[in-house]
Design a protein around this motif. Structure first.
Motif: not given
Length: 120
Positions: A98-120
């Protein structure tokens, strides 16, 4: 400036569900669009979903359409990503943007990220 803090990631079996949260601060929450991206090991970061300022417009990557739902809560300054019918290929670090330009998908800021792991 916008500060973003993600939460809700974890380990889940294929077919399961998770809900990610992204708490935003620093600017008026209703003044900007927001989005989710993800990055799997060895791959580039890719777009997952976006939501407009009002929440009236939502978009999704083809790979998650019909399984993921993005929403926002203005009272909590939080955007959510509900992920259902998870697949191993959904495994990645998920980032809020955020903030996100919905057309270009460019953004100014990112969060630190959260890991998602899906096991089969």
């Amino acid at each position: 400036q916008v500060q973003l803090v993600e939460s809700g990631g974890g380990l889940v079996q294929a077919g399961g569900s998770l809900r990610l949260s992204c708490a935003a601060s620093g600017r008026t929450f209703s003044s900007y669009a927001m989005g989710w991206f993800r990055q799997a090991p060895g791959k580039e970061r890719e777009f997952v979903s976006a939501i407009s300022r009002s929440g009236g417009h939502r978009s999704y990557a083809d790979s998650v359409k019909g399984r993921f739902t993005i929403s926002r809560d203005g009272a909590k300054n939080t955007v959510y990503l509900q992920m259902n019918s998870l697949k191993p290929e959904d495994t990645a670090v998920y980032y809020c943007a955020a903030p996100l330009n919905i057309v270009t998908l460019r953004t100014d800021y990112w969060g630190q990220g959260t890991q998602v792991t899906v096991s089969s």
